[in-house]
Design an enzyme around this catalytic site. Structure first.
Site, PDB file in Angstrom:
ATOM      1  N   TYR A  38      -8.326   5.706  21.004  1.00 22.59           N
ATOM      2  CA  TYR A  38      -9.584   4.980  20.077  1.00 22.59           C
ATOM      3  C   TYR A  38      -9.447   3.357  20.186  1.00 22.59           C
ATOM      4  CZ  TYR A  38     -10.923   9.597  19.387  1.00 22.59           C
ATOM      5  OH  TYR A  38     -11.380  10.883  19.522  1.00 22.59           O
ATOM      6  N   TYR A  74      -8.537 -11.897  10.017  1.00 23.96           N
ATOM      7  CA  TYR A  74      -8.951 -12.488   8.962  1.00 23.96           C
ATOM      8  C   TYR A  74      -9.434 -13.983   8.696  1.00 23.96           C
ATOM      9  CZ  TYR A  74      -8.151  -8.165   6.505  1.00 23.96           C
ATOM     10  OH  TYR A  74      -8.363  -6.905   6.325  1.00 23.96           O
ATOM     11  N   HIS A 113      -0.572  -0.392   6.082  1.00 27.34           N
ATOM     12  CA  HIS A 113      -1.186   0.315   7.030  1.00 27.34           C
ATOM     13  C   HIS A 113      -0.300   1.636   7.227  1.00 27.34           C
ATOM     14  CE1 HIS A 113      -3.324  -3.461   9.020  1.00 27.34           C
ATOM     15  NE2 HIS A 113      -3.495  -3.063   7.567  1.00 27.34           N
ATOM     16  N   GLU A 144     -14.210   1.646  11.368  1.00 25.60           N
ATOM     17  CA  GLU A 144     -14.903   2.680  12.226  1.00 25.60           C
ATOM     18  C   GLU A 144     -14.615   4.206  11.690  1.00 25.60           C
ATOM     19  OE1 GLU A 144     -12.440   2.570  15.738  1.00 25.60           O
ATOM     20  OE2 GLU A 144     -13.226   0.479  16.413  1.00 25.60           O
ATOM     21  N   GLN A 165       0.881  -1.115  -0.164  1.00 26.24           N
ATOM     22  CA  GLN A 165       0.120  -0.045  -0.053  1.00 26.24           C
ATOM     23  C   GLN A 165       0.700   1.236   0.124  1.00 26.24           C
ATOM     24  OE1 GLN A 165      -1.963  -0.793   3.720  1.00 26.24           O
ATOM     25  NE2 GLN A 165      -3.270  -2.553   2.826  1.00 26.24           N
TER      26      GLN A 165
END
Lengths: 150, 372
Positions: B256, B267, B152, B246, B89
């Site tokens: 959080y 997964y 991430h 979220e 990513q």
């Protein structure tokens, strides 16, 4: 029922104690020096699993089942086995456009993951030899290097 | 015996059922669509950031590392973009203009930076556009240490009502090391001045060893960020694991919860934590089960879309639609899928011209227009 359970448990306990006792009195045996003979394919598959879990699993899922109609399955995929070069090219450079997997059409867009040739080989070996998939040979980094963008 | 076996089975099954239960409200397909899409920037690979310049041109970042300027129907490549770590990513990520862009010309760019070697980490820079070249580059923040993980990175940026820059860095695939530890980068929302200085009233400036730019923590991988048009609160959404994406309303110093609390599971179906709530940890404003893989978000405030005014739009990578969340009485009361099968939606923004632009992987940038 209860008695049976107790007897199984006692036997287990007895065996553990006996086993532990026996091994503790044994002379420490010298282990023969085994020169490791790593199986290149097994090692590649092991590395491939880490890459799969990091970068592939979110879409193709832990058991390679995919998510119809978006992400094609890798487990038991006829496309994969019949189009190995195309599949490796897809992992290396990304895959776009229509493909048919097990009779279903997928028209998605998988980006390139930026893997080097060895990593592409590793993850391919993992996919080809997991979830019931079997492949006799081994995919090497050299084979991946020879596959060019089209 | 059989009965007790059932009870045991139930005991094991219940938690997993609890974790995977779909969250309300269920998403619906609108019965009537008064808007359609028009492809305005064709042939893009993974368009991640979009910035709308005052002259009407669109600056687009491609994850692959290319920076493009789309002007008067032509795509121009911008030279000298930052070097990026493109594994997974990683790449050239979000774009944001300074609130006073017209005066100072600052463009903010987030990207996965390979600087320092051994992989990469999220960085934020500011730079200027000079002709077809990116100049005056200043690195304002760089997460450390680099890791080889290709996942991430977070990356979204937004200027707050306080004139400060907020941005996200994901947990970098180290969920047990990073998100709960304010001395480590990753799994955080950050806040800095427009020139990179740390605001003196940041919540952890007096904490020894803390990363002083941290504003909130306990995040997984936030890839959507927008300032609420009325309250000015920074809204963020983040990818959960399997289930448990979220929406969070960001407040300073708050935790959080990731990975101590989550509505998602691994997964492979195993449990991450039994807890969905713990003292001292914030509940999400909304959570998605199943995961939609949210990316990009914007509020509809312009008068171009009377049917959607006030709604929150969120891209879905996995289901390949744009989601419209209706928010009433401080909760999501209705969800709609718009433009089904449009492709993997990477970003959505309302531009200064009032129109909504949607960036789609493998396609390009679509403009949402009323049906003629």
């Amino acid at each position: 029922m209860m008695t049976k359970l107790i007897s199984i448990a006692t036997t287990g306990l007895f065996l553990t104690i006996t086993w532990g006792g026996l091994s503790s009195v044994k002379e420490p045996t010298k282990l023969p020096i085994i020169s490791p003979q790593p199986d290149p394919k097994a090692e590649s598959i092991k590395r491939g699993k880490l890459i799969y879990d990091e970068l592939c699993m979110t879409c193709h899922l832990p058991s390679g089942e995919g998510v119809a109609p978006t992400f094609p399955p890798l487990a038991g995929s006829d496309y994969l086995m019949k189009n190995l070069t195309e599949s490796i090219r897809g992992i290396k450079y990304g895959q776009k456009g229509k493909i048919t997997v097990n009779g279903k059409t997928y028209d998605g867009n998988m980006p390139s993951m930026g893997l080097n040739d060895k990593e592409v080989a590793d993850v391919t070996n993992y996919i080809l030899n997991t979830w019931g998939n079997t492949y006799k040979g081994i995919i090497t980094a050299q084979q991946v290097a020879n596959i060019k963008k089209q | 015996m059989l009965k007790s076996l059932y009870i045991i089975l139930l005991f094991f099954l219940l938690p997993s059922i609890g974790c995977t239960q779909e969250n309300e409200p269920a998403i619906a397909t609108p019965t009537e669509m008064t808007y359609t899409t028009e492809l305005v920037v064709p042939e893009l690979e993974i368009p991640w950031g979009m910035a709308f310049l005052p002259d009407g041109s669109i600056l687009v970042s491609e994850k692959t590392g290319a920076l493009l300027l789309y002007k008067e129907g032509k795509k121009q490549s911008i030279e000298n973009p930052p070097a990026v770590y493109t594994r997974g990513q990683g790449g050239l990520l979000d774009l944001e203009l300074h609130p006073n862009y017209e005066e100072n010309g600052w463009i903010y760019i987030s990207y996965s930076s390979p600087e320092g070697g051994n992989g990469g980490h999220t960085a934020v820079m500011r730079a200027k556009l000079s002709g077809n070249r990116l100049t005056d580059q200043e690195i304002l923040y760089k997460g450390t240490p680099n890791t080889s993980s290709g996942t991430h990175f977070g990356s979204r940026m937004e200027f707050g009502s306080d004139g400060l820059l907020y941005f996200s860095i994901g947990d970098r695939y180290s969920r047990d090391q990073n998100p709960q530890d304010i001395t480590r980068d990753g799994g955080k929302i950050y806040r800095i001045h427009d020139d990179g200085r740390i605001p003196t009233d940041n919540p952890f400036v007096d904490e020894p060893n803390a990363k002083k730019a941290v504003y909130s923590y306990g995040h997984r991988n936030p890839q959507g960020m927008v300032k609420h048009p009325e309250t000015g609160v920074i809204w963020v959404h983040e990818h959960g694991p399997k289930g448990g994406d979220e929406i969070n309303l960001i407040q300073p110093s708050k935790n959080y919860g990731w990975p101590k609390i989550t509505y998602g599971i691994n997964y492979n179906g195993t449990t991450i934590t039994e807890d969905t709530a713990l003292p001292g940890m914030e509940q999400p404003f909304y959570y998605w089960v199943p995961s939609i893989a949210p990316c990009g978000m914007t509020f509809v405030t312009s008068d171009k879309y009377p049917d959607w005014k006030g709604s929150l739009l969120v891209g879905s990578l996995v289901f390949q639609y744009l989601e419209r969340c209706v928010i009433e009485n401080n909760q999501v009361t209705k969800r709609e899928k718009l433009f089904e099968n449009i492709g993997r939606v990477r970003n959505v923004r309302q531009a200064p011209d009032g129109y909504i632009y949607v960036a789609v992987e493998g396609e390009g940038i679509f403009k949402v227009v009323p049906k003629s």
